[in-house]
Design a protein around this motif. Structure first.
Motif, PDB file in Angstrom:
ATOM      1  N   MET A 100       2.057  -1.631   0.293  1.00  0.00           N
ATOM      2  CA  MET A 100       3.046  -0.753  -0.315  1.00  0.00           C
ATOM      3  C   MET A 100       2.534  -0.173  -1.632  1.00  0.00           C
ATOM      4  N   VAL A 101       1.915  -0.999  -2.470  1.00  0.00           N
ATOM      5  CA  VAL A 101       1.469  -0.520  -3.779  1.00  0.00           C
ATOM      6  C   VAL A 101       0.113   0.158  -3.721  1.00  0.00           C
ATOM      7  N   ASN A 130       5.936   2.509   2.605  1.00  0.00           N
ATOM      8  CA  ASN A 130       4.711   2.764   1.852  1.00  0.00           C
ATOM      9  C   ASN A 130       4.644   4.218   1.395  1.00  0.00           C
ATOM     10  N   TYR A 142       7.147   4.630  -1.432  1.00  0.00           N
ATOM     11  CA  TYR A 142       6.681   4.057  -2.693  1.00  0.00           C
ATOM     12  C   TYR A 142       5.648   4.966  -3.348  1.00  0.00           C
ATOM     13  N   SER A 146       6.105   6.546  -7.013  1.00  0.00           N
ATOM     14  CA  SER A 146       5.098   6.323  -8.062  1.00  0.00           C
ATOM     15  C   SER A 146       4.674   7.632  -8.701  1.00  0.00           C
ATOM     16  N   ASP A 184       5.692  -2.350 -11.052  1.00  0.00           N
ATOM     17  CA  ASP A 184       4.496  -2.043 -10.272  1.00  0.00           C
ATOM     18  C   ASP A 184       3.347  -2.971 -10.652  1.00  0.00           C
TER      19      ASP A 184
END
Length: 400
Positions: free
Chosen positions: A21-22, A32, A35, A39, A80
């Protein structure tokens, strides 16, 4: 013991999902992709608020809104960072969870992520250093380099800069030496005429920097004949010095293009065939190291496309769900050719509505895949072929 192992397995699966995801560019699941967008939007809003609040009009009329945007987005940066520390073991699988978290925290990316939010909260504990802490907001701008992962063109630029880093550093070192030499020379010829301007050998650094790297600023300039002659010579040298890094980067682009062209020519001359394979969670290769999957010696994995990132495979590289493997193999000339055919099934086709086991095809012909609505189906005897399916066959004879 079994409960502990089960809990550990669940934690590992959750950590892998958090890592995907990050990780920028991993878009195999909706969360994903969501996210990634969050971001990017948070980063752009944060930078917009930081810049906008420096204008008197914006501060007077929208200060509360801008401060709220900065607070929310900075909190997102903090969350995050925590998620990246938690999932660092997926980035460094050879290390323990604790050591992998420390490894990420001490990396350049980890330091940038930390500085993206920590200086915002430090004035709460150290009010006297608020002005200094605000300087670290520049670290948030460095997060923009993560967008680099979405564009291959930017990746090429990054690769060129990294590959030519030694030459670029050498050119910068030469410019630095030339700045010191020109400053010392200008001090020697201008000190008596302008003692207040060229007070010492280092007072000409500003003049030499502005002359070598631009066309001069105007606040410091030579007035003597010898000083003007030196200024002309140093200006010419400055043009050449600035051209050196430009030439290095340009040469890097040419080399990169030549590499791609050479690979293409080699593939044609040596008759090498390339294929792409996308791994799913159910594939036996998923989660294994390349050295452990046991591919034939004449077949090679030349690249792994993971999201928008291209990975050069090594024996210890672990294959993941969603990876696209680029594989190559040389054509063997002494083996009889195998004919391949792709058949699109329409409503009136004789195979429409017929199970694979009931098809009347040659014994030397085989169905090796069925594509249905973008999905690949493994052919089994009880699968019924439907209109719109694409049937792929191979065999030793040509099909009618």
């Amino acid at each position: 013991m079994a409960d502990r192992n089960s809990l550990r397995a669940k934690i590992n699966r959750f950590r892998a999902k958090v890592f995907n995801m990050v990780s920028t560019g991993v878009i195999d699941e909706p969360i994903n992709r969501f996210y990634d967008w969050i971001s990017i939007i948070a980063l752009l809003l944060n930078l917009a608020a930081v810049f906008a609040i420096t204008f008197d009009y914006m501060e007077e009329h929208y200060k509360g809104l801008l401060l709220a945007i900065e607070a929310v987005t900075t909190f997102f940066f903090a969350v995050d960072y925590v998620l990246r520390v938690f999932s660092a073991n997926e980035l460094y699988p050879k290390l323990s969870p604790g050591k992998s978290s420390i490894r990420y925290a001490l990396s350049l990316a980890g330091i940038i992520d930390l500085l993206s939010f920590l200086p915002y909260y430090l004035p709460v504990f150290f009010p006297g250093g608020a002005t200094v802490f605000r300087l670290f907001r520049i670290a948030r701008i460095l997060r923009l380099f993560r967008i680099n992962s979405y564009y291959d063109q930017l990746n090429v630029i990054t690769e060129i800069i990294v590959s030519k880093s030694q030459q670029l550093l050498a050119s910068v070192f030469i410019i630095f030496i030339l700045m010191l030499a020109s400053s010392l020379c200008m001090y020697s010829v201008e000190h008596d005429a302008q003692p207040d301007v060229f007070q010492n050998a280092f007072s000409g650094i500003w003049w030499s920097a502005s002359t070598l790297l631009t066309v001069g600023y105007g606040d410091i300039y030579p007035v003597t004949i010898m000083g003007k002659i030196l200024g002309i010579i140093i200006s010419f040298l400055g043009v050449g010095m600035v051209a050196i890094p430009t030439g290095i980067i340009s040469a890097g682009f040419v080399e990169q293009y030549q590499k791609l062209k050479t690979v293409g020519d080699f593939a044609e001359e040596e008759n090498i065939h390339f294929i792409r394979i996308r791994l799913s969670q159910k594939d036996s290769w998923t989660g294994k190291k390349i050295v452990d999957i046991g591919i034939p010696k004449d077949v090679m994995i030349v690249a792994i496309q993971r999201g928008n990132e291209t990975i050069i495979p090594r024996g210890q590289t672990v294959l993941e769900n969603g990876d696209i493997l680029v594989m190559c193999a040389e054509k063997i000339k002494d083996i009889s050719p195998i004919d391949l055919k792709e058949i699109t099934i329409n409503e009136g086709h004789s195979w429409n509505g017929v199970a694979i086991k009931d098809l009347d095809i040659s014994r030397q012909s085989y169905i090796f895949m069925i594509r249905r609505k973008g999905k690949a189906l493994v052919p089994k005897g009880n699968i019924v072929i439907k209109a719109g399916d694409i049937v792929l066959l191979y065999g030793k004879h040509k099909y009618i």
